[in-house]
Design a protein around this motif. Sequence first.
Motif, short mmCIF file in Angstrom:
data_model
loop_
_atom_site.label_atom_id
_atom_site.label_comp_id
_atom_site.label_asym_id
_atom_site.label_seq_id
_atom_site.Cartn_x
_atom_site.Cartn_y
_atom_site.Cartn_z
N PRO A 1 -11.09 8.95 1.61
CA PRO A 1 -9.93 8.49 0.81
C PRO A 1 -10.21 7.18 0.05
N LEU B 1 -7.38 5.42 -1.67
CA LEU B 1 -6.44 4.64 -0.86
C LEU B 1 -7.07 3.33 -0.43
N CYS C 1 -2.96 0.45 3.96
CA CYS C 1 -3.80 0.99 5.04
C CYS C 1 -3.73 0.10 6.27
N SER D 1 -6.75 8.92 6.24
CA SER D 1 -5.63 8.56 5.36
C SER D 1 -4.43 8.08 6.15
N ASN D 2 -4.40 8.40 7.43
CA ASN D 2 -3.29 7.95 8.28
C ASN D 2 -3.86 7.23 9.49
#
Lengths: 283, 60, 60
Positions: A192, A195, A204, A254-255
């Motif tokens: 990612p 991001l 993030c 991403s998480n």
Amino acid sequence: AYYEKMGFRGVEEKKSLEILLKDNPLDVEKLCTFSQRFPLPSMYRIHVWKVLLGILPPHSDSHALVAGYRREQYTDVLEALQVMRFLHGATPQVEVYLRMFQLEAQELPRRSELTAPEEEDEDFLAIGKAMEEIVDDPVDCYWLIKCFVNQFNNKFGDSIPHLPKSLEHYLSLEDIRLLAHLKSCSALRKLPYNLWFPRCFAGCFPESSLLRVWDKVVSGSCKILVFVAVEILLSYKIMLMGMSKPEAIVQFLSNMPQENTDAIVTKAIDLWHNYVTQPRGAS
Amino acid sequence: FLEDVKSQAREQLQASESRYQAQRRVTQVLQTELLQLYSRLEMENPAASSSPAGGAESLT
Amino acid sequence: FLEDVKSQAREQLQASESRYQAQRRVTQVLQTELLQLYSRLEMENPAASSSPAGGAESLT
């Protein structure tokens, strides 16, 4: 003993920053060097960022005058947008900042064509939201977002596309097995990056961790971002090695869990010092 | 000579200031004009007023 | 020392100019918005258009 030493170092650093801040005019280069080397004490951080980003000039005795200009400029732009009904009571504060930024950059859409913020605005909004958490005063906040984004794009806009390559390089030096794994399941090109790099990890990381990364970005390094990414990968190595689907890897990254971001940033800064700021050939 | 440089700087800053003030007056006139137009549009076209307001509403 | 005075003046002037430039951008956006509104008024109310047209002309 370790903490005593760290505490002592912290006091020494703070003192030497205070000496630098008494200079008139301020030596911006020295302030940059300080900020590259040490974390900024939180009580001086906003002030130093404002000087490094050119919101306040080097001459301290002009600060009051210039701060007045900055405040008026903020009010002028904000008022006009309100009169033109670009904004209303329920407009989120970051969107207010976005429209102000667009107006100043002559990129404001026509009101009749105005829609919710576009995808291309997401980086601005992410940085804006993080800055909102860091800075209380809206005038300071707008100026810091605007100058942070402008400086980042002007200075590093051309480097951003090359950061993934640089990440690959340093990961190959730090952990060739992890790199091989990411390559073999063709996840490396799908990480990612969007991001991470264009928004300097805003969104993030919690702001408390982000601050120390942004100290380095504001004072002139975008390479730090590569090392933060390297340390993210290293600290989740076990988990990543257990995943073979690139979608799962991207989904996980991403998480990211928010627990040990402080440790990630600390290690990233150490690694960056090792490779970049201390002369060791590599740059 | 130093005084000379200083007074020149002061003059430049004043010139910039007065340019700014002039531009501000223009802005104020335009803003007043705009507010009047908005209210006229809404008076004349109460039916169509949903569209100017709609512009604002579409923001929500 | 003279250079110092000069650079301080330059910093102040830059900040003042940036404030002026922002005000100029504001004026431009306001003008665009006004022109759009006038043309909409004319489309919607061709009868009443004589007076808004006068308004538009005074802008040019």
